[in-house]
Design a protein around this motif. Structure first.
Motif, PDB file in Angstrom:
ATOM      1  N   ASP A 150      -4.709  -7.129  -7.778  1.00  0.00           N
ATOM      2  CA  ASP A 150      -4.969  -7.085  -6.339  1.00  0.00           C
ATOM      3  C   ASP A 150      -3.662  -7.091  -5.547  1.00  0.00           C
ATOM      4  O   ASP A 150      -3.533  -6.390  -4.536  1.00  0.00           O
ATOM      5  N   ASP A 198      -7.487  -8.729   4.144  1.00  0.00           N
ATOM      6  CA  ASP A 198      -6.792  -9.777   3.391  1.00  0.00           C
ATOM      7  C   ASP A 198      -6.518 -11.003   4.252  1.00  0.00           C
ATOM      8  O   ASP A 198      -6.353 -12.109   3.742  1.00  0.00           O
ATOM      9  N   PHE A 250      -1.328  -4.302   3.166  1.00  0.00           N
ATOM     10  CA  PHE A 250      -1.976  -5.589   3.394  1.00  0.00           C
ATOM     11  C   PHE A 250      -2.773  -5.485   4.693  1.00  0.00           C
ATOM     12  O   PHE A 250      -2.231  -5.137   5.739  1.00  0.00           O
ATOM     13  N   ARG A 267      -2.371  -4.183  -3.006  1.00  0.00           N
ATOM     14  CA  ARG A 267      -1.992  -4.459  -1.622  1.00  0.00           C
ATOM     15  C   ARG A 267      -0.586  -3.943  -1.317  1.00  0.00           C
ATOM     16  O   ARG A 267      -0.315  -3.450  -0.227  1.00  0.00           O
TER      17      ARG A 267
END
Length: 444
Positions: free
Chosen positions: A204, A293, A213, A208
């Motif tokens: 993950d 996120d 992000f 990102r």
């Protein structure tokens, strides 16, 4: 791969220099036909390129005989002046020689099929081309350098040891094989399971870094989300008015924080509404916030009726009490209590004040660095990697459960090995390869 392919390796348009690449069995003949003489390997030679229609350009020509080339085949590069007419004339001349225009990613696919790159390295090449930030560049460069391939070799060594022990127990039950031979596979399986758990946890983070992000601004209408977005972006990205519900769709603004790509989104004000368009905007806002996120819950600190926190908030998100330049509303204290209960990081600002906006920008930067930075870059960075790692992990964990039946455990280990081999492309169906290389630009 009997075709000889060609393509411009540099972007279309006017430039000082353009590069055209050729690869395949007829590459030498193409160089000889256009340049008259093939330069020494990997030494640039100045040549006048000629076609049947006359001179094309003075160019630097490089010759890379296979297998010591990017594709593993005989290859050449023509470095010409970057005018569109020059490039067009050269491409037409190559086509007249019977060469074929390359498909997207075909040069790199040939490198993969000739053993010059594994599939994970090829994906790293695509990421390196697309890299916009320093973090993306470093991660892609590590991928091209074979970081995932080296991890795969470690994993494969443990798989071979575990498999050998299980196979010995299955194939030679009556021979002089120690009774506990299958038990010897356990340390290898446990070590490998631990490494795969770590790799999965990092996927993950790798995604990102590569994709960005995602940060969502959420809150009631007129809380100041668009004003804060514009302040953080440093430009008028969103329309700001006193009319509630001005923002109807998600407005995404790309940013760079501490060398990382960030997508900051202004969303529709969260409220119940009978307006069909605004209701769709609220639905999209909640969907974007759920997948983000990090979320910033923006609260109108001057309001006397503050809505409850959005259900999408999680611990570690931010609660920003806006409009500190106005008298505080009666409901601000309740909002602060709810934010503390959710373990949100809290700030009180005026989104119109550049200094206050700078405080939020610093807080976001800290969050991004905290969540994306690490001692080492992630080895697995794509959803494809994640799925295959999870598949292998499930097989190995099942092998531990059934290790008393070595024939079943041996099959689990074998299937786990197949999943890991597909990460680097040792085993992969043609449609997967087509999908991976279709993401490349022509000429790479």
């Amino acid at each position: 791969m009997t075709d000889t392919i060609y393509a411009a390796a540099t972007a279309a348009g006017r430039a000082a220099v353009a590069v055209v690449r050729v690869s395949g069995p007829r590459a030498r003949a193409a160089v000889r036909a256009l340049a008259g003489k093939v330069p020494r390997p990997r030494v640039a030679g100045l040549r006048t390129l000629q076609s049947d229609s006359g001179p094309i350009d003075q160019a630097l020509v490089l010759w890379f005989p296979g297998p010591g080339s990017y594709t593993g085949e005989d290859s050449a590069e023509f470095h010409v002046h970057g005018g569109p007419a020059v490039v067009s004339a050269l491409l037409e001349a190559l086509a007249a020689l019977g060469l074929r225009l390359a498909e997207p990613g075909e040069f790199t696919r040939r490198a993969f099929e000739n053993g010059k790159l594994d599939l994970a390295q090829a994906e790293g090449v695509a990421d390196l081309i697309e890299a916009e930030t320093e973090a993306q560049r470093r991660q892609a460069l590590a991928q091209v350098g074979g970081a995932l391939g080296r991890a795969h070799l470690r994993w494969r060594a443990d798989l071979i040891e575990a498999s050998a022990n299980f196979e010995a127990a299955v194939d030679f039950p009556d021979e002089e094989v120690p009774a506990e031979v299958a038990d010897r596979a356990r340390p290898h399986l446990q070590r490998l399971i631990g490494e795969l758990h770590l790799a999965l946890a990092d996927v993950d983070r790798g995604e990102r870094i590569r994709d960005g992000f995602r940060i969502a601004l959420v809150g009631a209408p007129n809380a100041g989300k668009s004003t804060l977005l514009n302040g953080l972006a440093g430009r008028e990205a969103a329309i700001v008015t006193a009319t509630p519900g001005t923002t109807r769709d998600v407005i995404e603004v790309p940013m760079r924080l501490a060398g990382y790509k960030v997508l900051l989104a202004d969303t529709a004000g969260l409220r119940d509404t009978h307006d069909e368009i605004e209701a769709e905007g609220v639905r999209r806002a909640r969907a974007w916030a759920s997948s983000a996120d990090l979320r910033i819950w923006l609260v109108d600190g001057s309001s006397s009726a503050i809505d409850p926190p959005p259900e999408e908030l999680t611990a570690g998100d931010l609660c920003v009490i806006n409009k500190s330049d106005l008298p505080p509303g009666d409901d601000t204290g309740r909002a602060l209590l709810e934010a503390r209960a959710l373990e949100l990081e809290m700030h009180r600002i005026s989104a119109r004040d550049a200094t206050h906006v700078g405080v939020i920008l610093a807080a976001l930067t800290d969050q991004v660095v905290q969540r994306l930075a690490g001692d080492e870059l992630p080895t697995a960075t794509r959803l494809r990697h994640k799925d295959l790692l999870a598949e292998a992990l499930a097989r190995l964990e099942h092998a531990l459960v059934v290790e008393g039946s070595p024939e079943l455990a041996a099959e689990d280990v074998r299937l786990a090995g197949r999943s890991l081999d597909r990460i680097t492309g040792r085993i992969d169906p043609e449609d997967v390869l087509d999908r991976v290389f279709a993401t490349f630009c022509i000429g790479k």
